[in-house]
Design a protein around this motif. Structure first.
Motif, PDB file in Angstrom:
ATOM      1  N   SER A   1       0.623  -1.219  -0.074  1.00 51.19           N
ATOM      2  CA  SER A   1      -0.046   0.081   0.122  1.00 51.19           C
ATOM      3  C   SER A   1       1.038   1.339   0.008  1.00 51.19           C
ATOM      4  CB  SER A   1      -0.933  -0.038   1.186  1.00 51.19           C
ATOM      5  OG  SER A   1      -0.276   0.024   2.243  1.00 51.19           O
ATOM      6  N   GLY A   2       2.265   1.027   0.223  1.00 58.02           N
ATOM      7  CA  GLY A   2       3.202   2.276   0.269  1.00 58.02           C
ATOM      8  C   GLY A   2       3.581   2.553   1.624  1.00 58.02           C
ATOM      9  N   LYS A   3       3.250   1.888   2.713  1.00 58.67           N
ATOM     10  CA  LYS A   3       3.804   2.408   4.124  1.00 58.67           C
ATOM     11  C   LYS A   3       5.187   2.463   4.052  1.00 58.67           C
ATOM     12  CE  LYS A   3       1.619  -1.035   6.183  1.00 58.67           C
ATOM     13  NZ  LYS A   3       1.255  -1.823   5.003  1.00 58.67           N
ATOM     14  N   SER A   4       5.991   1.275   3.567  1.00 61.98           N
ATOM     15  CA  SER A   4       7.226   1.529   3.741  1.00 61.98           C
ATOM     16  C   SER A   4       7.786   2.303   3.030  1.00 61.98           C
ATOM     17  CB  SER A   4       7.681  -0.161   3.559  1.00 61.98           C
ATOM     18  OG  SER A   4       7.426  -1.199   4.114  1.00 61.98           O
ATOM     19  N   THR A   5       7.305   2.614   1.654  1.00 60.68           N
ATOM     20  CA  THR A   5       7.931   3.406   0.595  1.00 60.68           C
ATOM     21  C   THR A   5       7.818   4.942   1.302  1.00 60.68           C
ATOM     22  OG1 THR A   5       7.032   2.313  -0.869  1.00 60.68           O
ATOM     23  CG2 THR A   5       7.539   4.483  -1.479  1.00 60.68           C
TER      24      THR A   5
END
Length: 256
Positions: free
Chosen positions: A61-65
């Motif tokens: 979902s983009g959390k780590s990014t």
């Protein structure tokens, strides 16, 4: 906070801008080398100093990014990120990053104590060796996280929960003001979960700011002040009845 005599990357300490939030990201898009499109698109986030904010969403979902972009590990393709009013990297000593456990090579021949001590290197630069103060900080954090009996064990001999505590200890000994924690409670035993939750609560009482990627919806209302929901690299509205808390996403005022 003093500068190291020979800092990594020639980076120096920069004072916080008075009244600025701990983190302000505006319309940020970011991605990885070799991929055609961004992994994160037009995401905004505002985190007041001293708050604990959750990043919520499924895998991919983009959390780590987002965490890596704030930590300066991933370039921002568009938009802007400010940390205590300064650009990313202006004072990287203020920001402590905890990666996911799977990103670490646990076969590396290093003891738990030495792994944790690497969190102090940001204050030492290229030439200075850890001193008494550094050793005291390492010992205190390891004691808080129940790692003292494991200090001389090779990191590959640790259980999953022990590895997670060791990584958290490495982040905490940096004594940063903004903590970026990527799934610190994922796949750990109940004892480790309780220990980490207590330590994070104490850090917030001391004025630290935390942005935490998590899958655990059950703890949002009790352990966080606000939440940003992500899906497929974009901010989304929470489901009806889901925890919201203080506004931290696009609905929050940009202050940079």
């Amino acid at each position: 906070m003093r500068d190291p005599s020979l800092p990594y990357g020639h980076r120096r300490h920069t004072d916080a801008v008075p009244g600025a939030p701990a983190l302000a990201a505006r319309s940020v898009s970011a991605g990885y080398a070799g991929t055609p499109g961004p992994a994160l698109t037009d995401v905004s986030l505002r985190v007041p100093a001293g708050a604990r904010v959750a990043l919520v969403g499924p895998n991919g979902s983009g959390k780590s990014t987002l965490l890596k972009a704030v930590a300066g590990l991933l370039p921002v393709r568009s938009g802007e990120i400010r940390i205590y009013g300064n650009p990313v990297g202006a004072c990287h000593h203020r920001v402590a990053y905890l990666p996911q456990r799977g990103e670490v090579d646990w076969r590396f021949p290093i003891s738990v104590r030495r792994l944790v001590t690497t969190g102090r290197y940001v204050h030492l630069g290229w030439l200075k060796r850890p001193g008494r103060k550094d050793r005291e900080v390492v010992s205190r954090v390891m004691e808080d996280l129940g790692l003292t009996p494991l200090a001389e064990r090779q990191i590959g001999q640790l259980s999953g929960g022990q590895q997670q505590r060791a990584l958290l200890a490495r982040a905490l000994v940096q004594d940063g003001d903004l903590l970026l924690l990527d799934e610190p409670l994922n796949a750990v035993d109940a004892g480790t979960r309780e220990t980490i939750s207590k330590v994070l609560s104490e850090l917030q009482r001391r004025g630290k700011t935390m942005v935490v990627a998590t899958h655990d919806l059950a703890i949002l209302a009790s352990e966080f002040d606000g939440a940003l929901y992500l899906r497929e690299g974009r901010e989304v509205e929470p489901e009806p009845g889901a925890f919201a808390g203080l506004p931290v996403g696009r609905g929050a005022a940009w202050v940079g």
